[in-house]
Design a protein around this motif. Structure first.
Motif, PDB file in Angstrom:
ATOM      1  N   ASN A  43       0.650  -1.128   0.012  1.00 10.17           N
ATOM      2  CA  ASN A  43       0.127  -0.274  -0.039  1.00 10.17           C
ATOM      3  C   ASN A  43       0.967   1.252  -0.139  1.00 10.17           C
ATOM      4  O   ASN A  43       0.503   2.405  -0.844  1.00 10.17           O
ATOM      5  N   THR A  44       1.921   1.366   0.729  1.00  4.84           N
ATOM      6  CA  THR A  44       2.876   2.373   0.635  1.00  4.84           C
ATOM      7  C   THR A  44       3.316   2.669  -0.718  1.00  4.84           C
ATOM      8  O   THR A  44       3.369   3.828  -1.031  1.00  4.84           O
ATOM      9  N   LEU A  45       3.886   1.568  -1.306  1.00  7.52           N
ATOM     10  CA  LEU A  45       4.389   1.841  -2.739  1.00  7.52           C
ATOM     11  C   LEU A  45       3.376   2.236  -3.640  1.00  7.52           C
ATOM     12  O   LEU A  45       3.531   3.024  -4.518  1.00  7.52           O
ATOM     13  N   GLY A  46       2.065   1.803  -3.596  1.00  8.17           N
ATOM     14  CA  GLY A  46       1.001   2.124  -4.282  1.00  8.17           C
ATOM     15  C   GLY A  46       0.628   3.687  -4.023  1.00  8.17           C
ATOM     16  O   GLY A  46       0.282   4.349  -4.969  1.00  8.17           O
ATOM     17  N   GLU A  47       0.728   4.061  -2.721  1.00  4.92           N
ATOM     18  CA  GLU A  47       0.473   5.447  -2.677  1.00  4.92           C
ATOM     19  C   GLU A  47       1.660   6.428  -3.148  1.00  4.92           C
ATOM     20  O   GLU A  47       1.031   7.397  -3.714  1.00  4.92           O
ATOM     21  N   ILE A  48       2.815   5.802  -3.069  1.00  2.85           N
ATOM     22  CA  ILE A  48       3.738   6.577  -3.847  1.00  2.85           C
ATOM     23  C   ILE A  48       3.492   6.774  -5.518  1.00  2.85           C
ATOM     24  O   ILE A  48       3.832   8.072  -5.841  1.00  2.85           O
ATOM     25  N   CYS A 106      10.625   2.202  -4.868  1.00  2.62           N
ATOM     26  CA  CYS A 106      11.328   1.811  -3.661  1.00  2.62           C
ATOM     27  C   CYS A 106      12.409   2.787  -3.279  1.00  2.62           C
ATOM     28  O   CYS A 106      12.749   2.967  -2.253  1.00  2.62           O
ATOM     29  N   ASP A 107      13.112   3.428  -4.488  1.00  2.00           N
ATOM     30  CA  ASP A 107      14.059   4.339  -4.199  1.00  2.00           C
ATOM     31  C   ASP A 107      13.634   5.455  -3.476  1.00  2.00           C
ATOM     32  O   ASP A 107      14.423   6.253  -2.676  1.00  2.00           O
ATOM     33  N   ILE A 108      12.500   5.931  -3.607  1.00  2.00           N
ATOM     34  CA  ILE A 108      11.855   6.896  -3.037  1.00  2.00           C
ATOM     35  C   ILE A 108      11.436   6.551  -1.309  1.00  2.00           C
ATOM     36  O   ILE A 108      11.544   7.529  -0.597  1.00  2.00           O
TER      37      ILE A 108
END
Length: 88
Positions: free
Chosen positions: A5-10, A67-69
């Motif tokens: 979810n975190t990667l999806g939000e980014i 993932c870099d962010i």
């Protein structure tokens, strides 16, 4: 560990700024920091593409993963209406 979810939000946040001018600050390791300016060109399921400004004869594009962010290897700042917005 990163949550999907975190990667999806980014990804959703970055998709909202397609076509906008951005400044990238990338940590390349061993105290090497690269700062680039460009336009956020496209997003894909795992990466995003930035068309880089510079003194080049051809168009240059760089890609980074979401993932870099998340791991703060890359900091992206959106320049909108002459005020920066940091994406994290």
């Amino acid at each position: 560990m990163a949550d999907r979810n975190t990667l999806g939000e980014i990804k959703k946040t970055i998709e909202g700024y397609l076509g906008k001018r951005v400044t990238l600050k990338a940590n390349k390791g061993r105290k090497r920091i690269v700062v680039r300016e460009g336009i956020l060109e496209d997003t894909y399921p795992s990466i995003f593409i930035v068309k880089v400004f510079g003194d080049f004869d051809t168009d240059r594009k760089v890609s980074y993963s979401y993932c870099d962010i998340l791991t703060e290897t890359v900091e992206i700042t959106i320049c909108e209406n002459n005020r920066p917005i940091k994406v994290s």
